[in-house]
Design an enzyme around this catalytic site. Structure first.
Site, PDB file in Angstrom:
ATOM      1  CG  ASN A 137      -1.849   1.104   1.318  1.00 58.95           C
ATOM      2  OD1 ASN A 137      -1.800   2.022   0.502  1.00 58.95           O
ATOM      3  ND2 ASN A 137      -2.723   1.067   2.306  1.00 58.95           N
ATOM      4  NE  ARG A 164      -6.145   1.455   0.005  1.00 62.61           N
ATOM      5  CZ  ARG A 164      -6.106   2.618   0.638  1.00 62.61           C
ATOM      6  NH1 ARG A 164      -4.994   3.053   1.171  1.00 62.61           N
ATOM      7  NH2 ARG A 164      -7.192   3.345   0.729  1.00 62.61           N
ATOM      8  CG  HIS A 176     -13.188   3.266   3.157  1.00 64.98           C
ATOM      9  ND1 HIS A 176     -13.917   4.261   3.755  1.00 64.98           N
ATOM     10  CD2 HIS A 176     -11.907   3.482   3.507  1.00 64.98           C
ATOM     11  CE1 HIS A 176     -13.116   5.071   4.426  1.00 64.98           C
ATOM     12  NE2 HIS A 176     -11.894   4.612   4.294  1.00 64.98           N
ATOM     13  N   GLY A 227     -13.313   4.542  10.406  1.00 61.44           N
ATOM     14  CA  GLY A 227     -11.932   4.655  10.871  1.00 61.44           C
ATOM     15  C   GLY A 227     -11.578   6.123  10.857  1.00 61.44           C
ATOM     16  NE  ARG A 280      -9.772  12.224   4.480  1.00 58.41           N
ATOM     17  CZ  ARG A 280      -9.857  10.922   4.259  1.00 58.41           C
ATOM     18  NH1 ARG A 280     -10.948  10.392   3.766  1.00 58.41           N
ATOM     19  NH2 ARG A 280      -8.829  10.147   4.518  1.00 58.41           N
ATOM     20  CB  ILE A 322     -14.762   4.455  15.143  1.00 57.07           C
ATOM     21  CG1 ILE A 322     -13.618   5.468  15.166  1.00 57.07           C
ATOM     22  CG2 ILE A 322     -15.930   4.931  16.011  1.00 57.07           C
ATOM     23  CD1 ILE A 322     -13.914   6.790  14.472  1.00 57.07           C
ATOM     24  CG  ASN A 352     -11.830  -1.356  18.643  1.00 63.29           C
ATOM     25  OD1 ASN A 352     -11.735  -2.459  19.165  1.00 63.29           O
ATOM     26  ND2 ASN A 352     -11.127  -0.995  17.586  1.00 63.29           N
ATOM     27  CD  GLU A 389      -9.366  -1.584   4.023  1.00 63.90           C
ATOM     28  OE1 GLU A 389      -8.958  -1.350   5.179  1.00 63.90           O
ATOM     29  OE2 GLU A 389      -9.584  -0.710   3.189  1.00 63.90           O
TER      30      GLU A 389
HETATM   31  P1  AMP Z   1      -8.669   3.001  11.534  1.00 64.24           P
HETATM   32  O1  AMP Z   1      -8.464   4.173  10.600  1.00 64.24           O
HETATM   33  O2  AMP Z   1      -9.642   1.979  11.022  1.00 64.24           O
HETATM   34  O3  AMP Z   1      -7.388   2.408  12.035  1.00 64.24           O
HETATM   35  O4  AMP Z   1      -9.383   3.609  12.845  1.00 64.24           O
HETATM   36  C1  AMP Z   1      -8.778   4.612  13.610  1.00 64.24           C
HETATM   37  C2  AMP Z   1      -9.819   5.217  14.538  1.00 64.24           C
HETATM   38  O5  AMP Z   1     -10.362   4.203  15.384  1.00 64.24           O
HETATM   39  C3  AMP Z   1      -9.248   6.302  15.434  1.00 64.24           C
HETATM   40  O6  AMP Z   1     -10.127   7.417  15.484  1.00 64.24           O
HETATM   41  C4  AMP Z   1      -9.224   5.608  16.788  1.00 64.24           C
HETATM   42  O7  AMP Z   1      -9.361   6.514  17.837  1.00 64.24           O
HETATM   43  C5  AMP Z   1     -10.455   4.733  16.680  1.00 64.24           C
HETATM   44  N1  AMP Z   1     -10.446   3.711  17.736  1.00 64.24           N
HETATM   45  C6  AMP Z   1      -9.576   2.697  17.914  1.00 64.24           C
HETATM   46  N2  AMP Z   1      -9.875   2.009  19.051  1.00 64.24           N
HETATM   47  C7  AMP Z   1     -10.964   2.606  19.593  1.00 64.24           C
HETATM   48  C8  AMP Z   1     -11.753   2.399  20.778  1.00 64.24           C
HETATM   49  N3  AMP Z   1     -11.474   1.428  21.626  1.00 64.24           N
HETATM   50  N4  AMP Z   1     -12.803   3.227  20.986  1.00 64.24           N
HETATM   51  C9  AMP Z   1     -13.097   4.224  20.137  1.00 64.24           C
HETATM   52  N5  AMP Z   1     -12.372   4.485  19.021  1.00 64.24           N
HETATM   53  C10 AMP Z   1     -11.330   3.692  18.749  1.00 64.24           C
END
Ligand code: AMP
Length: 400
Positions: free
Chosen positions: A10, A91, A180, A210, A241, A332, A335, A385
């Site tokens: 990537n 990618r 995505h 994310g 963004r 997000i 989690n 992915e």
């Molecule tokens: P990604 O781009 O898929 O890696 O996601 C990144 C986002 O996921 C960031 O905003 C992180 O703060 C959020 N994130 C990761 N773990 C958690 C959690 N336990 N609770 C809330 N947000 C999370």
């Protein structure tokens, strides 16, 4: 029997993520990140079998030097590893309307990716550099391009067109493309399996949440609408963004508030979203922490994120008619039980009822249904992915 391993690359403009993935089961053999390209402190870090390593690259290294390092100093040092490679999978952020599925890279495809550069000027030129470097590092291996936009090419014109003069679409390719795609495709397949349905009979709303975030409406396994636009700036509130915006704001800021066009665009990309509203962070975890402490702007940023997301999800009832499941994925989505429960509360009109124990248990890679018995289904599916890229690459090689 040898494993079918794929080197997944990537390539960004100043960094390169890599992973070696078992195409059959998605197992990750190694992964890493080379970064700070063209800077004095260019460096690389990687992980094999839970062991983490890192080192400096030569100052001002970029794609070619990083790939040489990955091949010579990492992959070839693992006995027997390179021999199990069946392909290199790249990618690619933007495939325009040219690419509706993954393809084996030849000169014609490389030219096509270059031609899509005007639609993704930060990404596609870097992908081309990465492909050329990987071709010289692995001259005998098939290289495959997997496009973020491809899954969305099934959208009908009423969903992908902007209400602009038609010639802008015909002559300048201005339309919604969506991003995505590999993630939305992955969770669609996984959701169909979990629901025990054929993909071609599965309707889901997939929320990839994310740092970048998008929602897709998937009908009978195919994308019929999505929230990102011609570029990843549109749609949801994201880490930095802005998402959807009245376009006149741009003119207002330039003509009345003394901003340059570049300044405004930079702000919309890098200083807006959760970061801009909260003034704290683009990271959702920090927003939640500050919200817990009573910070009003963190709460506002969180509420805007959830409100806009839920409005998009609700609107996708229109193209889908029947919804088999809402699927949450991305950092997000995978989690934050709070985001998921608040979204589903706002969707009570559709009958959704969260099962709070199941919702709280669906974290850290756990997959599962998070709604109560009798409620329409919402579920969490961790995305992968890299596995899609590895699978597509291995499949194309075996069909050669
Ligand atoms: P990604 O781009 O898929 O890696 O996601 C990144 C986002 O996921 C960031 O905003 C992180 O703060 C959020 N994130 C990761 N773990 C958690 C959690 N336990 N609770 C809330 N947000 C999370």
């Amino acid at each position: 029997m040898n494993n079918k391993l794929v080197l997944v690359l990537n390539c960004g403009s100043s960094s390169l993520k890599f992973a070696v993935i078992n195409a059959d089961n998605g197992g990750e053999i190694m992964s890493g990140l080379a970064e700070c390209f063209n800077l004095p402190d260019a460096r690389i870090k990687w992980k094999i079998a839970e062991k983490k390593k890192s080192t400096s690259l030569h100052p001002y290294s970029a794609h070619s030097a990083a790939i040489s390092f990955i091949v010579e100093e990492i992959i070839k040092k693992e006995a027997g590893l390179a021999e199990q490679f069946v392909a290199v999978g790249h990618r690619i952020v933007h495939g325009g309307e040219k690419f509706t599925e993954s393809v084996i890279i030849d000169d014609h495809v490389l030219e096509g990716i270059e031609q899509c550069s005007s639609l993704a000027p930060l990404h596609n030129p870097a992908h081309v550099l990465g492909i050329k470097a990987a071709q010289s590092a692995f001259p005998a291996l098939t290289q495959v391009a997997v496009f973020d936009t491809a899954f969305h090419q099934t959208m009908p014109a009423k969903a992908f067109m902007y209400a602009l003069p038609y010639n802008l679409y015909k002559e300048a390719h201005v339309r919604r493309y969506g991003m995505h795609g590999t993630s939305h495709l992955f969770v669609t397949d996984q959701a169909a399996k979990a629901l025990n349905k054929a993909v071609s009979d599965t309707n889901i709303i997939s929320a990839h949440l994310g740092n970048g975030a998008s929602v897709a409406a998937i009908k009978k396994g195919k994308c019929v609408d999505t929230s990102m636009g011609m570029t990843p700036l549109a749609g949801l509130v994201m880490g930095t963004r802005c998402g959807d915006l009245d376009p006149s704001i741009i003119e207002y800021l330039v003509t009345r508030q003394g901003y340059s066009l570049k300044g405004v665009m930079d702000m919309l990309q890098k200083q807006s979203g959760l970061l801009g509203v909260s003034g704290i962070s683009s990271d959702f975890r920090n927003i939640l922490e500050e919200h817990d402490k009573g910070n009003a702007r963190a709460t506002l940023a969180m509420e805007m994120f959830i409100y806009r997301l839920t409005k998009y999800i609700a609107s996708y009832a229109v193209p889908l008619g029947h919804i088999d499941a809402i699927v949450f994925t991305g950092g997000i989505g995978e989690n934050s039980h709070l985001v998921r429960s608040k979204v589903l509360e706002l969707l009570t009109i559709f009958g959704y009822q969260v099962d709070s124990e199941k919702n709280k248990a669906a974290i850290l890679g756990n997959q599962g249904i998070i709604t109560a018995a009798g409620s329409p289904i919402a579920m969490v599916i961790p995305t992968n992915e890299e596995w899609v890229i590895a699978q597509d690459s291995a499949k194309l090689v075996s069909n050669q």
